[in-house]
Design an enzyme around this catalytic site. Structure first.
Site, PDB file in Angstrom:
ATOM      1  N   ARG A  28      -9.928  -9.013  10.065  1.00  9.00           N
ATOM      2  CA  ARG A  28      -9.198  -7.782  10.395  1.00  9.00           C
ATOM      3  C   ARG A  28      -8.952  -7.715  11.899  1.00  9.00           C
ATOM      4  O   ARG A  28      -7.937  -7.189  12.340  1.00  9.00           O
ATOM      5  CB  ARG A  28     -10.003  -6.562   9.938  1.00  9.00           C
ATOM      6  CG  ARG A  28     -10.024  -6.405   8.428  1.00  9.00           C
ATOM      7  CD  ARG A  28     -10.622  -5.066   8.025  1.00  9.00           C
ATOM      8  NE  ARG A  28     -10.714  -4.958   6.587  1.00  9.00           N
ATOM      9  CZ  ARG A  28     -11.767  -5.369   5.876  1.00  9.00           C
ATOM     10  NH1 ARG A  28     -12.809  -5.893   6.474  1.00  9.00           N
ATOM     11  NH2 ARG A  28     -11.774  -5.252   4.573  1.00  9.00           N
ATOM     12  N   HIS A  81     -14.983  -0.456   8.881  1.00 11.66           N
ATOM     13  CA  HIS A  81     -14.392  -1.113   7.719  1.00 11.66           C
ATOM     14  C   HIS A  81     -14.280  -2.597   8.048  1.00 11.66           C
ATOM     15  O   HIS A  81     -13.251  -3.087   8.450  1.00 11.66           O
ATOM     16  CB  HIS A  81     -13.012  -0.498   7.463  1.00 11.66           C
ATOM     17  CG  HIS A  81     -12.318  -1.060   6.272  1.00 11.66           C
ATOM     18  ND1 HIS A  81     -12.901  -1.142   5.034  1.00 11.66           N
ATOM     19  CD2 HIS A  81     -11.061  -1.549   6.118  1.00 11.66           C
ATOM     20  CE1 HIS A  81     -12.042  -1.660   4.172  1.00 11.66           C
ATOM     21  NE2 HIS A  81     -10.921  -1.919   4.814  1.00 11.66           N
ATOM     22  N   THR A 100      -3.811   1.407   8.270  1.00  9.49           N
ATOM     23  CA  THR A 100      -3.556   0.108   8.908  1.00  9.49           C
ATOM     24  C   THR A 100      -4.845  -0.470   9.508  1.00  9.49           C
ATOM     25  O   THR A 100      -5.616   0.247  10.146  1.00  9.49           O
ATOM     26  CB  THR A 100      -2.483   0.287  10.020  1.00  9.49           C
ATOM     27  OG1 THR A 100      -1.316   0.844   9.433  1.00  9.49           O
ATOM     28  CG2 THR A 100      -2.150  -1.037  10.685  1.00  9.49           C
ATOM     29  N   ASN A 101      -5.047  -1.763   9.288  1.00  8.93           N
ATOM     30  CA  ASN A 101      -6.239  -2.463   9.820  1.00  8.93           C
ATOM     31  C   ASN A 101      -5.979  -3.118  11.169  1.00  8.93           C
ATOM     32  O   ASN A 101      -4.829  -3.426  11.463  1.00  8.93           O
ATOM     33  CB  ASN A 101      -6.664  -3.546   8.813  1.00  8.93           C
ATOM     34  CG  ASN A 101      -7.520  -2.968   7.713  1.00  8.93           C
ATOM     35  OD1 ASN A 101      -8.433  -2.198   7.986  1.00  8.93           O
ATOM     36  ND2 ASN A 101      -7.219  -3.325   6.477  1.00  8.93           N
ATOM     37  N   ARG A 119      -3.813  -8.557   6.013  1.00  7.33           N
ATOM     38  CA  ARG A 119      -4.618  -9.728   6.351  1.00  7.33           C
ATOM     39  C   ARG A 119      -4.226 -10.919   5.487  1.00  7.33           C
ATOM     40  O   ARG A 119      -4.021 -10.781   4.297  1.00  7.33           O
ATOM     41  CB  ARG A 119      -6.084  -9.379   6.103  1.00  7.33           C
ATOM     42  CG  ARG A 119      -7.039 -10.257   6.821  1.00  7.33           C
ATOM     43  CD  ARG A 119      -8.341  -9.534   7.121  1.00  7.33           C
ATOM     44  NE  ARG A 119      -8.908  -8.850   5.980  1.00  7.33           N
ATOM     45  CZ  ARG A 119     -10.161  -9.035   5.569  1.00  7.33           C
ATOM     46  NH1 ARG A 119     -10.934  -9.900   6.189  1.00  7.33           N
ATOM     47  NH2 ARG A 119     -10.648  -8.355   4.578  1.00  7.33           N
ATOM     48  N   VAL A 161       0.845  -1.196   0.000  1.00  9.01           N
ATOM     49  CA  VAL A 161       0.000   0.000   0.000  1.00  9.01           C
ATOM     50  C   VAL A 161       0.886   1.253   0.000  1.00  9.01           C
ATOM     51  O   VAL A 161       0.682   2.176  -0.797  1.00  9.01           O
ATOM     52  CB  VAL A 161      -0.959   0.015   1.216  1.00  9.01           C
ATOM     53  CG1 VAL A 161      -1.770   1.300   1.233  1.00  9.01           C
ATOM     54  CG2 VAL A 161      -1.891  -1.189   1.196  1.00  9.01           C
ATOM     55  N   ASN A 170      -0.978  -5.271  15.145  1.00  2.00           N
ATOM     56  CA  ASN A 170      -0.902  -3.936  14.553  1.00  2.00           C
ATOM     57  C   ASN A 170      -1.021  -2.825  15.593  1.00  2.00           C
ATOM     58  O   ASN A 170      -0.470  -1.736  15.405  1.00  2.00           O
ATOM     59  CB  ASN A 170      -1.931  -3.793  13.430  1.00  2.00           C
ATOM     60  CG  ASN A 170      -1.472  -4.522  12.166  1.00  2.00           C
ATOM     61  OD1 ASN A 170      -0.360  -5.030  12.117  1.00  2.00           O
ATOM     62  ND2 ASN A 170      -2.314  -4.581  11.159  1.00  2.00           N
ATOM     63  N   ASP A 230      10.275   2.877   6.878  1.00  2.00           N
ATOM     64  CA  ASP A 230       9.928   1.487   7.206  1.00  2.00           C
ATOM     65  C   ASP A 230      10.919   0.965   8.234  1.00  2.00           C
ATOM     66  O   ASP A 230      12.028   1.487   8.378  1.00  2.00           O
ATOM     67  CB  ASP A 230       9.978   0.626   5.936  1.00  2.00           C
ATOM     68  CG  ASP A 230       9.185  -0.674   6.064  1.00  2.00           C
ATOM     69  OD1 ASP A 230       8.067  -0.739   5.511  1.00  2.00           O
ATOM     70  OD2 ASP A 230       9.692  -1.631   6.700  1.00  2.00           O
ATOM     71  N   ARG A 277     -15.545  -0.100  -4.009  1.00  2.00           N
ATOM     72  CA  ARG A 277     -15.914  -1.503  -4.244  1.00  2.00           C
ATOM     73  C   ARG A 277     -17.403  -1.589  -4.586  1.00  2.00           C
ATOM     74  O   ARG A 277     -17.803  -2.293  -5.520  1.00  2.00           O
ATOM     75  CB  ARG A 277     -15.573  -2.343  -3.002  1.00  2.00           C
ATOM     76  CG  ARG A 277     -14.064  -2.541  -2.877  1.00  2.00           C
ATOM     77  CD  ARG A 277     -13.633  -3.319  -1.658  1.00  2.00           C
ATOM     78  NE  ARG A 277     -12.214  -3.626  -1.762  1.00  2.00           N
ATOM     79  CZ  ARG A 277     -11.395  -3.811  -0.736  1.00  2.00           C
ATOM     80  NH1 ARG A 277     -11.850  -3.721   0.505  1.00  2.00           N
ATOM     81  NH2 ARG A 277     -10.123  -4.095  -0.938  1.00  2.00           N
TER      82      ARG A 277
HETATM   83  N1  APR Z   1       7.632   0.447  11.619  1.00  2.00           N
HETATM   84  C1  APR Z   1       7.680   0.737  10.304  1.00  2.00           C
HETATM   85  N2  APR Z   1       7.240  -0.090   9.336  1.00  2.00           N
HETATM   86  C2  APR Z   1       6.761  -1.269   9.731  1.00  2.00           C
HETATM   87  C3  APR Z   1       6.675  -1.653  11.095  1.00  2.00           C
HETATM   88  C4  APR Z   1       7.142  -0.727  12.066  1.00  2.00           C
HETATM   89  N3  APR Z   1       7.105  -0.987  13.377  1.00  2.00           N
HETATM   90  N4  APR Z   1       6.150  -2.886  11.155  1.00  2.00           N
HETATM   91  C5  APR Z   1       5.901  -3.270   9.899  1.00  2.00           C
HETATM   92  N5  APR Z   1       6.277  -2.303   9.025  1.00  2.00           N
HETATM   93  C6  APR Z   1       6.228  -2.318   7.565  1.00  2.00           C
HETATM   94  C7  APR Z   1       6.676  -3.632   6.977  1.00  2.00           C
HETATM   95  O1  APR Z   1       8.095  -3.759   6.983  1.00  2.00           O
HETATM   96  C8  APR Z   1       6.107  -3.545   5.556  1.00  2.00           C
HETATM   97  O2  APR Z   1       7.007  -2.963   4.643  1.00  2.00           O
HETATM   98  O3  APR Z   1       4.898  -2.161   7.089  1.00  2.00           O
HETATM   99  C9  APR Z   1       4.876  -2.611   5.738  1.00  2.00           C
HETATM  100  C10 APR Z   1       3.560  -3.312   5.483  1.00  2.00           C
HETATM  101  O4  APR Z   1       3.541  -3.639   4.137  1.00  2.00           O
HETATM  102  P1  APR Z   1       2.830  -4.945   3.570  1.00  2.00           P
HETATM  103  O5  APR Z   1       3.200  -6.114   4.401  1.00  2.00           O
HETATM  104  O6  APR Z   1       3.100  -5.005   2.104  1.00  2.00           O
HETATM  105  O7  APR Z   1       1.287  -4.652   3.842  1.00  2.00           O
HETATM  106  P2  APR Z   1       0.280  -3.772   2.946  1.00  2.00           P
HETATM  107  O8  APR Z   1      -0.426  -4.640   1.978  1.00  2.00           O
HETATM  108  O9  APR Z   1       0.985  -2.571   2.454  1.00  2.00           O
HETATM  109  O10 APR Z   1      -0.797  -3.354   4.053  1.00  2.00           O
HETATM  110  C11 APR Z   1      -0.445  -2.465   5.092  1.00  2.00           C
HETATM  111  O11 APR Z   1      -2.633  -1.503   5.244  1.00  2.00           O
HETATM  112  O12 APR Z   1      -4.595  -2.076   4.149  1.00  2.00           O
HETATM  113  C12 APR Z   1      -3.853  -2.213   5.337  1.00  2.00           C
HETATM  114  O13 APR Z   1      -4.505  -4.385   6.189  1.00  2.00           O
HETATM  115  C13 APR Z   1      -3.468  -3.647   5.610  1.00  2.00           C
HETATM  116  O14 APR Z   1      -2.749  -3.241   7.854  1.00  2.00           O
HETATM  117  C14 APR Z   1      -2.291  -3.461   6.540  1.00  2.00           C
HETATM  118  C15 APR Z   1      -1.640  -2.189   5.993  1.00  2.00           C
END
Ligand code: APR
Length: 316
Positions: free
Chosen positions: A98, A185, A129-130, A92, A23, A105, A43, A161
């Site tokens: 969620r 949501h 974030t969810n 998820r 995202v 989370n 990140d 959607r």
């Molecule tokens: N600090 C910074 N970044 C973090 C931390 C943290 N403490 N913990 C996790 N991350 C980063 C991960 O390293 C990863 O790059 O968050 C990112 C999450 O990315 P994805 O796993 O690809 O997840 P994504 O599909 O982007 O979804 C992110 O949005 O829609 C919501 O449910 C979904 O809660 C989720 C969030």
């Protein structure tokens, strides 16, 4: 001799995206390529945001846009951002609701919000974030921000959607469809067919009740349907497009009306909760909450959705 006048360049807006995952990365791409703002991707994983930022800078060279995209693990680099978008956290997985994500989370959100807002105390905070409504509440609590400065992205995605499924049912362009979805949501979200239209024509005039019920159900399960198909991941193009439209509304001060998770102080008979309601969004964040006249049935489903959010807030 005529002296050249020094024109002070206005500062470019800056958006920090916490979480350089699917995202966060696709949101950064949209923001940079539309030339909306500079982006800082932050990140916890070393190298990941730096690599994605470099890749996006190279994409920008082809797209002929000059926005700066910085990848970092250091919150100092996010200083003075105008908007912070929170996407850090686990997505998820199949079979996971969620709410299963809540505990994991929540600890991530607590950690990242305090670090991010220390650098940008005046930013508008958009939570992705969810579980969304609960994480937005937690982010607001941790931030200590006034309520208008914190908003959750979900209604725009859920409405998109709903719009898509209406368009598919009618075989017409989704560009002509406006849909309204309130509530949390999650499985108890409240799509409102009565207030969803095709160029001002209510969909209730165009689609029979059984088909509407089917579309409403598919909208409620919109995220889970994609998780099931992908098997190892969750939606990100539509979530990042939805977050983009909110970032754009804030930075461009457009006073747009979106369904989004906002803090309620008695609207719809609910208080001390973040939940999806129509809001007006501009440079100050949530400028106004619009209180619709709902039927008693619609209000009952909205309250059931609020109860479920409240139960999860109580677990924090
Ligand atoms: N600090 C910074 N970044 C973090 C931390 C943290 N403490 N913990 C996790 N991350 C980063 C991960 O390293 C990863 O790059 O968050 C990112 C999450 O990315 P994805 O796993 O690809 O997840 P994504 O599909 O982007 O979804 C992110 O949005 O829609 C919501 O449910 C979904 O809660 C989720 C969030």
């Amino acid at each position: 001799m005529i002296m050249p006048t020094l024109v002070q360049a206005s500062r470019s807006p800056q958006v920090t995206i916490i979480g350089a995952g699917n995202v966060g990365g696709t949101l950064a791409h949209r923001i940079a390529e539309s030339n909306l703002a500079n982006v800082v991707l932050c990140d916890i994983v070393q190298g990941k945001p730096q690599g994605i930022a470099l890749d996006l800078m190279q994409a920008s060279a082809i797209a002929k846009v000059d926005r700066q995209i910085v990848g970092t693990n250091d919150y100092a680099d996010t200083k003075n951002s105008d908007v912070i978008v929170l996407t850090a956290g686990l997505p998820r997985k199949e079979g996971m609701s969620r709410n299963d994500l809540l505990r994991i989370n929540a600890s991530i959100v607590k950690d990242v919000v305090s670090k991010a807002i220390a650098q940008s105390p005046n930013a508008i905070l958009i939570v992705v974030t969810n579980p969304l409504d609960v994480m937005t509440y937690l982010a607001w609590q941790v931030s200590g921000f006034p309520t208008h400065q914190v908003v959750g992205m979900a209604g725009v995605l859920d409405a998109a959607r709903f719009q898509t499924f209406i368009a598919m049912e009618l075989g017409i362009s989704s560009a002509d469809i406006n849909a309204m979805v309130l509530g949390g949501h999650g499985d108890l979200m409240v799509p409102l067919p009565r207030l969803s239209t095709v160029n001002s024509v209510p969909i209730t005039e165009l689609i029979n009740k059984d088909a509407i019920d089917r579309i409403v159900e598919r909208t409620r399960n919109g995220g889970a349907e994609i998780v099931k198909l992908m098997q190892n991941g969750s939606a990100y193009f539509a979530p990042s497009a939805a977050a983009y439209s909110m970032v754009e509304a804030v930075l461009s001060d457009r006073h747009r009306l979106f369904p989004a998770a906002a803090y309620l102080t008695g609207e719809y008979g609910l208080k001390d909760i973040f939940m999806g309601v129509p809001v007006q969004l501009g440079r100050q964040g949530v400028e106004k909450i619009i209180e619709l006249q709902l039927t008693s049935d619609e209000l009952a489903v909205l309250h059931a959705s609020a109860t479920s959010i409240q139960e999860n807030i109580n677990l924090l």
